[in-house]
Scaffold this motif. Structure first.
Motif, PDB file in Angstrom:
ATOM      1  N   GLU A 219       0.816  -1.218   0.000  1.00  0.00           N
ATOM      2  CA  GLU A 219       0.000   0.000   0.000  1.00  0.00           C
ATOM      3  C   GLU A 219       0.851   1.270   0.000  1.00  0.00           C
ATOM      4  O   GLU A 219       1.905   1.324   0.633  1.00  0.00           O
ATOM      5  CB  GLU A 219      -0.922  -0.004   1.223  1.00  0.00           C
TER       6      GLU A 219
ATOM      7  N   GLY B  27       2.408   3.399   3.329  1.00  0.00           N
ATOM      8  CA  GLY B  27       2.976   2.527   4.364  1.00  0.00           C
ATOM      9  C   GLY B  27       4.487   2.676   4.395  1.00  0.00           C
ATOM     10  O   GLY B  27       5.108   3.097   3.413  1.00  0.00           O
TER      11      GLY B  27
ATOM     12  N   ARG C 293      -1.948  -3.826  13.663  1.00  0.00           N
ATOM     13  CA  ARG C 293      -2.441  -2.473  13.940  1.00  0.00           C
ATOM     14  C   ARG C 293      -1.321  -1.488  14.205  1.00  0.00           C
ATOM     15  O   ARG C 293      -1.479  -0.522  14.948  1.00  0.00           O
ATOM     16  CB  ARG C 293      -3.335  -2.506  15.174  1.00  0.00           C
TER      17      ARG C 293
ATOM     18  N   THR D  65       2.244   0.609  12.435  1.00  0.00           N
ATOM     19  CA  THR D  65       2.947   1.027  11.225  1.00  0.00           C
ATOM     20  C   THR D  65       4.318   1.554  11.634  1.00  0.00           C
ATOM     21  O   THR D  65       4.495   2.055  12.754  1.00  0.00           O
ATOM     22  CB  THR D  65       2.174   2.112  10.446  1.00  0.00           C
TER      23      THR D  65
ATOM     24  N   VAL E 265       1.731   8.602  12.310  1.00  0.00           N
ATOM     25  CA  VAL E 265       0.812   7.645  11.687  1.00  0.00           C
ATOM     26  C   VAL E 265       0.019   8.381  10.602  1.00  0.00           C
ATOM     27  O   VAL E 265      -0.489   9.481  10.851  1.00  0.00           O
ATOM     28  CB  VAL E 265      -0.149   7.072  12.762  1.00  0.00           C
TER      29      VAL E 265
ATOM     30  N   GLU F  22      -2.819   9.820   8.185  1.00  0.00           N
ATOM     31  CA  GLU F  22      -4.172  10.251   8.585  1.00  0.00           C
ATOM     32  C   GLU F  22      -5.199   9.122   8.507  1.00  0.00           C
ATOM     33  O   GLU F  22      -6.009   8.939   9.421  1.00  0.00           O
ATOM     34  CB  GLU F  22      -4.591  11.385   7.639  1.00  0.00           C
ATOM     35  N   GLU F  23      -5.148   8.346   7.402  1.00  0.00           N
ATOM     36  CA  GLU F  23      -6.168   7.303   7.227  1.00  0.00           C
ATOM     37  C   GLU F  23      -6.059   6.180   8.254  1.00  0.00           C
ATOM     38  O   GLU F  23      -6.993   5.391   8.424  1.00  0.00           O
ATOM     39  CB  GLU F  23      -6.147   6.752   5.795  1.00  0.00           C
ATOM     40  N   LYS F  24      -4.919   6.124   8.959  1.00  0.00           N
ATOM     41  CA  LYS F  24      -4.755   5.070   9.975  1.00  0.00           C
ATOM     42  C   LYS F  24      -4.852   5.640  11.395  1.00  0.00           C
ATOM     43  O   LYS F  24      -4.796   4.872  12.371  1.00  0.00           O
ATOM     44  CB  LYS F  24      -3.400   4.386   9.807  1.00  0.00           C
TER      45      LYS F  24
ATOM     46  N   THR G  48      -6.662   4.103  14.738  1.00  0.00           N
ATOM     47  CA  THR G  48      -6.731   2.630  14.752  1.00  0.00           C
ATOM     48  C   THR G  48      -5.339   1.989  14.778  1.00  0.00           C
ATOM     49  O   THR G  48      -5.182   0.871  15.249  1.00  0.00           O
ATOM     50  CB  THR G  48      -7.491   2.080  13.528  1.00  0.00           C
ATOM     51  N   TYR G  49      -4.349   2.693  14.242  1.00  0.00           N
ATOM     52  CA  TYR G  49      -2.991   2.151  14.212  1.00  0.00           C
ATOM     53  C   TYR G  49      -2.103   2.991  15.112  1.00  0.00           C
ATOM     54  O   TYR G  49      -2.369   4.168  15.358  1.00  0.00           O
ATOM     55  CB  TYR G  49      -2.403   2.203  12.786  1.00  0.00           C
ATOM     56  N   GLU G  50      -1.005   2.406  15.563  1.00  0.00           N
ATOM     57  CA  GLU G  50      -0.015   3.210  16.277  1.00  0.00           C
ATOM     58  C   GLU G  50       1.365   3.007  15.664  1.00  0.00           C
ATOM     59  O   GLU G  50       1.617   1.989  15.004  1.00  0.00           O
ATOM     60  CB  GLU G  50       0.005   2.897  17.773  1.00  0.00           C
TER      61      GLU G  50
END
Ligand SMILES: Cc1cc2nc3c(=O)[nH]c(=O)nc-3n(C[C@H](O)[C@H](O)[C@H](O)COP(=O)(O)O)c2cc1C
Length: 276
Positions: free
Chosen positions: A62, A65, A95, A97, A102, A104-106, A109-111
């Protein structure tokens, strides 16, 4: 109406429905892709999109990433295939990256996780030919050099074509004394519609398999001018009738038990004949 074709005259198909699934992850082996961060530390990310042909492996990574950024800068990676029993290690990275901040789109939900190997409870081990570590615990590890990155037409991901330059396989999934992976012993982690699976039992094989062999006695019989017919194959046994070339009389019936010979016998039916 939902499920209707655009063509008003089209007959509804009773066996299929038109659906809009959120993903098209039909069921492919998951892998862990290791890449090199700008500071020289390794990044590790779970992925499943890939195919391999000859010595090339193509990964779908993606945009946005850390992994894709990394291979654009340092064109080397390792592709590490875990076994089905190792799915929790993969999920530990699901979850996080290596991107900071991080994207914006993650967000939410992600850290950010700079130490992916520790997070996954996995061990980095130096590669032989590329400057990116492998995952020691993964039974199948590929070292690869990136040859081309093509952006997807949607802009969502990059297609990373990489040349596999070395393959490391755990002894227990190889056939000792050969360069073959043992398809019976290898249990990749299958990712299908957001769930993980082990594979089922073998249902067939293709004629190119190195694990199907004509019995030596049949080979000798054929070379001496005789003909033969597999009279039974299935349920863990097979029989071959050695026949005279002239009248087709039965000369000898051979019972097979060797797995490679059983596969060979069964393949005779797979190629068009009916099992008697
Ligand atoms: C089982 C699984 C399969 C995934 N498949 C892919 C994939 O094929 N390609 C991809 O880019 N991301 C895939 N992801 C998502 C990435 O792992 C995720 O976006 C991660 O944050 C990327 O990490 P990075 O930014 O450090 O590269 C998958 C995640 C999981 C858990």
């Amino acid at each position: 109406m939902e499920g209707m074709s655009d063509d008003p005259d089209a007959e509804p198909d009773p066996s299929h429905r038109v659906i809009e699934p959120s993903v098209l992850y039909v069921g492919t082996p998951a892998y862990l892709v290791a890449t090199r961060n700008p500071d020289g530390t390794p990044n590790l990310a779970p992925a499943s999109s890939h195919f391999a042909l000859s010595r090339t492996i193509v990964l779908g990574l993606e945009e946005g990433g850390r992994s894709l950024d990394n291979v654009r800068r340092h064109p080397e990676l390792t592709v590490n295939f875990p076994s089905s029993s190792q799915w929790r290690h993969v999920e530990r990275l699901a979850r996080v990256t290596g991107r900071d901040p991080v994207p914006e789109e993650k967000a939410g939900t992600y850290e950010f996780e700079p130490r992916k190997f520790e997070r996954a409870d996995l061990t980095p081990v130096a590669s032989d030919l590329v400057d990116v570590p492998r995952v020691a615990e993964a039974p199948l590890q590929l070292e690869a050099r990136v040859r081309r990155i093509t952006p997807a037409t949607t802009g969502e991901f990059g297609m990373v074509e990489a040349e596999v330059v070395r393959v490391h396989a755990a002894r227990e999934i190889t056939v000792e004394g050969t360069d073959h992976l043992d398809p019976e012993a290898w249990h990749p982690l299958i990712y299908a519609y957001r769930h993980f699976f082990d594979r089922g039992s073998e249902v067939g094989w293709t004629w190119k398999t190195p694990f199907a062999a004509m019995p030596a006695a049949v080979d000798r019989w054929e070379l001496s001018g005789g003909t033969w017919a597999v009279s039974h194959a299935g349920g863990g046994s097979a029989t071959v009738d050695l026949l005279r070339c002239d009248g087709g009389e039965l000369v000898e019936r051979i019972r097979l038990s060797d797995p490679a010979e059983l596969r060979w016998a069964a393949a005779q039916f797979a190629n068009g004949e009916e099992t008697p």
